[in-house]
Structure formats: structure tokens, C-alpha cells
Design an enzyme around this catalytic site. Sequence first.
Site, PDB file in Angstrom:
ATOM      1  N   PRO A 269     146.858  80.710  54.391  1.00  0.00           N
ATOM      2  CA  PRO A 269     146.293  80.143  53.003  1.00  0.00           C
ATOM      3  C   PRO A 269     147.497  80.830  51.843  1.00  0.00           C
ATOM      4  O   PRO A 269     147.675  82.137  51.397  1.00  0.00           O
ATOM      5  CB  PRO A 269     145.162  80.836  52.486  1.00  0.00           C
ATOM      6  N   ASP A 445     150.308  85.562  52.164  1.00  0.00           N
ATOM      7  CA  ASP A 445     149.275  85.537  52.792  1.00  0.00           C
ATOM      8  C   ASP A 445     147.996  85.877  51.987  1.00  0.00           C
ATOM      9  O   ASP A 445     147.954  87.068  51.880  1.00  0.00           O
ATOM     10  CB  ASP A 445     149.228  85.927  54.035  1.00  0.00           C
ATOM     11  N   HIS A 446     147.214  85.161  51.359  1.00  0.00           N
ATOM     12  CA  HIS A 446     146.289  85.495  50.425  1.00  0.00           C
ATOM     13  C   HIS A 446     144.964  86.273  50.995  1.00  0.00           C
ATOM     14  O   HIS A 446     144.256  86.835  50.474  1.00  0.00           O
ATOM     15  CB  HIS A 446     145.711  84.260  49.529  1.00  0.00           C
ATOM     16  N   ARG A 447     145.211  86.190  52.427  1.00  0.00           N
ATOM     17  CA  ARG A 447     143.871  86.889  53.337  1.00  0.00           C
ATOM     18  C   ARG A 447     144.202  88.342  53.122  1.00  0.00           C
ATOM     19  O   ARG A 447     143.414  89.212  53.157  1.00  0.00           O
ATOM     20  CB  ARG A 447     144.055  86.477  54.562  1.00  0.00           C
ATOM     21  N   ILE A 449     146.959  89.894  50.905  1.00  0.00           N
ATOM     22  CA  ILE A 449     147.654  89.959  49.445  1.00  0.00           C
ATOM     23  C   ILE A 449     146.921  89.177  48.381  1.00  0.00           C
ATOM     24  O   ILE A 449     146.937  88.120  48.543  1.00  0.00           O
ATOM     25  CB  ILE A 449     149.054  89.788  49.534  1.00  0.00           C
TER      26      ILE A 449
END
Length: 475
Positions: A269, A445-447, A449
Site C-alpha cells: 500500500p 509502505d503504509h503497513r 510507516i
Amino acid sequence: MAIEFKLPEVSEGVKTADVAEILVSEGDMIEAGQVVVEVETEKAVAPVECPHAGRVAKVHVSQGDSVSIGATLLTIEATSDAKDSSRGHKPSSPNGTKTSAPASGDPAEGAGGEEGVAVEPEPGSEKQSSNAKPSSTSAAPSPRFEMEEAKGPNGRPPVPAAPSVRRLARELGIDLYQVQGSGSGGRVTAEDVHAFAEDGAAEPTGTGIAIAGGGRGGAMAPAARGDIAPMAAPQLPDFSQYGPITRQKMNKVARTSAAHLAYAWATIPHVTQHDFADITDLEASRKAFMAGAGAKGPKITMTAIMVKAVVNALKQHPGFNSSIDLGSGEIVLKDYYHIGIAVDTEAGLVVPVIRDADRKTILQIAVELTEMAGKARDRKLQMSDMQGGTFTITNLGGIGGSSFTPIVNYPEVAILGMSRSQSQLKLQDGQVVERMMLPLSLSYDHRVINGADAARFITTLSGSLSDFMRLLVST
């Protein structure tokens, strides 16, 4: 005697390679250990040495062919020296005469092939047991990895699979004991793991996350294969009905990049944070240094400076120097700093890695950058040169643009894009001044950060760029 020389295993997990260049012709005399072809594997060109000496009777491949490991490359009319070396040393009997070859059980000359042709064993074939008699012919080079001897869970023997396949299974949350192997002897391949995940059969391992369905038309599948797999996309129309078209075959680099980028985009993501860094003072200091003390040294580029600045920011924000392990539900924080640098070449995009950048000065990094770029453009990079990166930098400033959205280089969790510096008018102490601003684009990577983390990282990075001399002397 004629010997069929087959493509040996050139890199772990690689099943096919493209013939980049053929260095011999039919009728040539070659020596044992001579490089006879160069093959392109993923993003590297690897030389292939032939262990046999003799005359090249036939070349079985052409430049540009895609060949499988174990495919016949050359037929060689071996010299007497080559015969002796290829057969190995035969033990002598007490009276000094040579013992005869075993009647069965060993791959003898001509067995399973044409008369008078010594067929090399397939790479990756089963090894002889320790108590078996020595073969009268030499075996093909052993694979670069061996089966793990450790016991698996509940005392079960480990599933036959390469370390890279085990790592992929952990990342996707897949229990290898549930995967049916299609390789030799039931060996589980990367394709088997991806197919298992796409069928929606993956279950969480430990505290991992289950992978349901293939998603995105199976775009996940090519990640470890290095080749484009058929994707569930609508069939293309016949464009020739609208006008003239030309089809161009994608080379190995382009296919590998396409597969890797599709996998990264489909599974990560992405969020991209854009900002500007004021490099007015840094650029003035850099030019002054290059005109004085650094005039006879390597060229200090903005990329070399950015490597040091990024390492400084990574040390303060370790989450950016990590990977996510879905199999265990853990974040893997890395205590080393290997920085990948995207390099644009005629063959496509490659990402060589500067290892231990935290232990090198900007001058050392500048020298290494120049060497790496030259090797990349000459297609002389080895696979080891492009592995192990923890963070990637891509610089489009020499071409242009004000911002872009770089794709995270999986399994990393962040990538920094640099665009062309530009002069901007700023209000400073009540005065309008001209400042040199560098556009930065940080994808992550929004998972792993969050947006606030990214803002802090950019702020730290911009602060590091304000003191060129400190970066210059730091290691």
C-alpha cells in the site's frame, strides 16, 4: 568422443536465462575453463565457462534465445586431455592396469544418448550416496545450495526448497508442508508457492496474515520468478486493424523489472510524501570544495551526498530501514545500511547496492557510484551487486521533472526520489531571497510507516543536507 555441454546452474533459483552473447563458433578449439557464452539472468550478465577442452562441433543456441538450465549449449569433440579430465581419475588395479567402468549404476558414455556422446547429468539431479562406487565419468557441477539437514516442526523432515523459496513462503504466510512441489524429487519452487497463494489456500503461520486469493489478476506471481507470468487481463485487441504496428521482444531485464514492479505495486500500500529541501548552502559548499581541495578527486554528485544524508536519517528513523515479515507478523529492523541506487541503462533499470554506506565517506561513495554506473551500463554487474539493499534512491534530476511517485523496491519499505533542483523565491527575515530547492518524493509502505513518520524522516533528511562539510568527513 563428443560431449554435450549443458547450461549449468548459474544462480540460485534461476530456471531460465537468455543467451546474451556466444563467444565461440563451430570449428573453434577451446580450452577447459574458457568462457564460451554469456547469459542474462534477471538483471545480470553471467559468463558461462566450459570445463571441457576440444573442438566446437556444434552450437545449439542463438543469441537472444531463452534456454532452460540443463539445455544443451554446445557439442564438443573432446581432445584426449579433455577425455581424461571429464572422466575423472580411474583407480588402477594392483598390476597397474586400469579398472573397467561399472556395467550399470553409473552414467557411462553413450548411456541414454547417441553412440559416442557423453551426456552431462542434469543440473540439480540427485547426488550419489556416500557408499556408491565412483563414477567413471565426471558429474555436472553441484548446485550452489544443498538441502537443509535440520528437522522441521514436530520432528518432520524439512520440505525440499531453496532458502529463497522458504523466505517467500514466510512473507506470504504460507506453510510449505501444504504446498505440492513440482520440482525434481518434489522440490517446492517459487511458482508452487505463488500458485498456492493465488488459489486462496494460504493459511496464516504463527501470527502471520493469511493470503486470500491471487488478487490483481495474479500480478503477485512473478515476484520471485523473474519473468512475466500470464495475468488475468482482457485480451488485447488486434491493433493492426487500426494501423501499422511493430512488436518488440522484451529483454530479460525488462521482463524482470516488469514482474518485480507489478508485484510491489500489487502488494504494497503505497503513499508518497513530496517536499522540498533547501540545498543552497550545500550546493555552494560542494562547488567550492570541487574547485579547491577536491579538484583532483572523484566528482562529488548530489546522489553521493544524498546517500550519506539518507543513512543519517535511517539511523534516527530505523523503521525505514526494515522489512515486513507477514509470516511471523514481525517488522525486521536491519542494523546495516546497504543503499540501492537506481541506474538507467539501455537494457533497462537496474539497482546496484552500496554496502555499508554508514562506514564510507562521501569520497569513497562517489568513487563506488562511478564504478557501479559503469558496470551497470556495460552489463557487467553480478547478481551479488544488486542484492541485500535496505533502502533505494532514484535520481531523475539530470533529466528533469518536479516530482514523481517511485515504487518501493520490495522487500524494502521505502524509496527516495530526487527531481531537478530549482530556484525559488523565499521570504527570509522579511527579505525576498532566491534559494536552491531540491524536490524530494518519499514513497513508503503504509503497513510499516505512517504519514507522521514520513514527515519526520523528510525533516531529518533536509536538516542533514544543510551541512555539507559535516557529511563530507563523516563515516
